[in-house]
Design an enzyme around this catalytic site. Structure first.
Site, PDB file in Angstrom:
ATOM      1  N   ILE A   1      59.243  45.497  38.682  1.00 23.41           N
ATOM      2  CA  ILE A   1      58.295  47.017  38.954  1.00 23.41           C
ATOM      3  C   ILE A   1      58.625  47.589  40.299  1.00 23.41           C
ATOM      4  CG2 ILE A   1      55.747  47.628  39.656  1.00 23.41           C
ATOM      5  CD1 ILE A   1      54.985  45.450  37.944  1.00 23.41           C
TER       6      ILE A   1
ATOM      7  N   CYS B   1      54.550  42.255  45.076  1.00 26.52           N
ATOM      8  CA  CYS B   1      54.648  40.909  44.957  1.00 26.52           C
ATOM      9  C   CYS B   1      53.637  40.029  44.278  1.00 26.52           C
ATOM     10  CB  CYS B   1      54.854  40.338  46.371  1.00 26.52           C
ATOM     11  SG  CYS B   1      53.285  40.572  47.392  1.00 26.52           S
TER      12      CYS B   1
ATOM     13  N   ARG C   1      48.007  42.479  43.105  1.00 23.94           N
ATOM     14  CA  ARG C   1      46.777  41.428  42.706  1.00 23.94           C
ATOM     15  C   ARG C   1      45.917  41.659  43.881  1.00 23.94           C
ATOM     16  NH1 ARG C   1      47.993  41.328  38.305  1.00 23.94           N
ATOM     17  NH2 ARG C   1      48.502  39.586  36.892  1.00 23.94           N
TER      18      ARG C   1
ATOM     19  N   GLU D   1      37.221  40.467  40.055  1.00 22.99           N
ATOM     20  CA  GLU D   1      37.377  41.330  39.058  1.00 22.99           C
ATOM     21  C   GLU D   1      36.349  40.896  37.943  1.00 22.99           C
ATOM     22  OE1 GLU D   1      41.562  43.551  40.186  1.00 22.99           O
ATOM     23  OE2 GLU D   1      41.227  42.164  38.131  1.00 22.99           O
TER      24      GLU D   1
ATOM     25  N   HIS E   1      41.696  48.064  37.691  1.00 26.76           N
ATOM     26  CA  HIS E   1      42.919  47.306  37.037  1.00 26.76           C
ATOM     27  C   HIS E   1      43.275  47.957  35.666  1.00 26.76           C
ATOM     28  CE1 HIS E   1      44.649  42.875  37.234  1.00 26.76           C
ATOM     29  NE2 HIS E   1      45.416  43.826  36.830  1.00 26.76           N
TER      30      HIS E   1
END
Length: 323
Positions: free
Chosen positions: A158, A213, A242, A271, A290
């Site tokens: 990514i 990461c 995250r 979440e 998210h």
């Protein structure tokens, strides 16, 4: 083989994902959602469990003596007790780089939302602001991406995709990764494409800092008060990795006290978001729920990868194994 899918509705929008692809591998039981208190009962006789974000801890897995395989509908695996699975011979496979393109796209959607002010302009027009002005171009403060420096923390698939998009905009790219060997840093620098930097240098030089990461013991709350204090005061912080990599209280302080100019997050530490989330009290913060990974094409690719992972494990040649 008995296969249990624990949280199918986290992957499907109005039934647009077909889970019958897994029927070829055994007897499949599909649950829309599974509460933590329900996991043990639902997996007690399963040999394979497929899940997205359902917690699979040691206490739960002890009650599933036949469990041999966990397939993740995700790249991240912090919901799995990897220590337990390693100790008990349970193979865990994640979905590799299924969401690379989608997440990189979302990073720039967040950046452009702030830099190009599209939502603000749209609201202005629909509230008849353009009708009731003498200016043909009633513009707001905006920024160009060209010539700006983006700092990428975590330079996996990514991070590299984000770098490529940034270069297309004419941006300078700095990258930080714990895993890069010295020889790799030198070779990449020689190409003149990406400049690797230590964390402090990246934070001090970047107009935009974006995190890519995994969440682990090293990265938990890595983005803390000291982290934000080292950034430019007019810099933008992006997190689509995250929520746990960010000290949310520290970010709120940094935003509300003008330590940094703004932030955009697709993830939070808890979440779904809870009513007491400190981020709800921050200024200059954009939040999405998210959703970066969730285009239809991406989710279909995810199902295909998870199916192939299960097939390869059954054949004795597992891929994307987490250890």
């Amino acid at each position: 083989m008995k296969i249990v899918i624990l949280d199918a509705d986290t992957l499907s929008l109005d039934g647009d994902i077909d889970f019958s692809v897994f029927d070829r591998y055994g007897e499949v039981t599909v649950y829309p959602f599974t509460e933590d208190s329900e996991v043990a009962e639902r997996i007690c006789d399963a040999e394979a469990v497929l899940c997205n974000k359902t917690i699979m801890d040691a206490q739960t897995m002890r009650q599933a003596p036949n469990l041999k395989y966990i397939g993740l509908f995700a790249t991240g695996y912090n919901n799995i007790d990897i220590g337990y699975t390693n100790a008990h011979g349970i193979t865990v496979c994640n979905a590799g780089s299924y969401s690379t393109e989608a997440v990189a796209q979302h990073v720039f959607a967040l950046i452009l939302h702030i830099y190009s002010r599209v939502a603000d302009y749209n609201t202005f027009v629909w509230q008849e602001g353009w009708i009731h002005t003498r200016k043909f171009s009633p513009f707001m403060e905006m920024k160009e991406l060209y010539g700006k420096t983006i700092g990428i923390i975590g330079y996996g698939s990514i991070g590299k995709k984000v770098a490529g998009i940034a270069q297309a905009f004419g941006m300078n790219v700095l990258a930080y990764s714990r895993s890069l060997a010295k020889s790799e840093r030198t070779a990449e620098n020689d190409k003149g494409q990406v400049s690797y930097a230590d964390m402090d240098t990246l934070l001090a030089a970047s107009d935009i800092v974006t995190v890519h990461c995994p969440l682990n013991q090293d990265s938990e709350k890595m983005c803390n008060g000291d982290f934000f204090a080292k950034m430019k005061t007019d810099a933008l912080f992006i997190n689509t990795a995250r929520g746990g990599v960010v000290d949310e209280e520290a970010l709120v302080y940094a935003l509300n006290h003008d330590v940094i100019a703004g932030a955009a997050l697709d993830v939070v530490s808890k979440e779904p978001m809870t009513p007491d989330c400190p981020l709800l009290h921050a200024k200059n913060l954009v939040l999405t729920p998210h959703a970066a990974w969730a285009p239809l094409e991406t989710r279909r690719r995810l199902i295909k990868i998870v199916s192939e992972n299960l097939k390869k494990w059954l054949a004795g040649t597992p891929t994307y194994v987490i250890k």
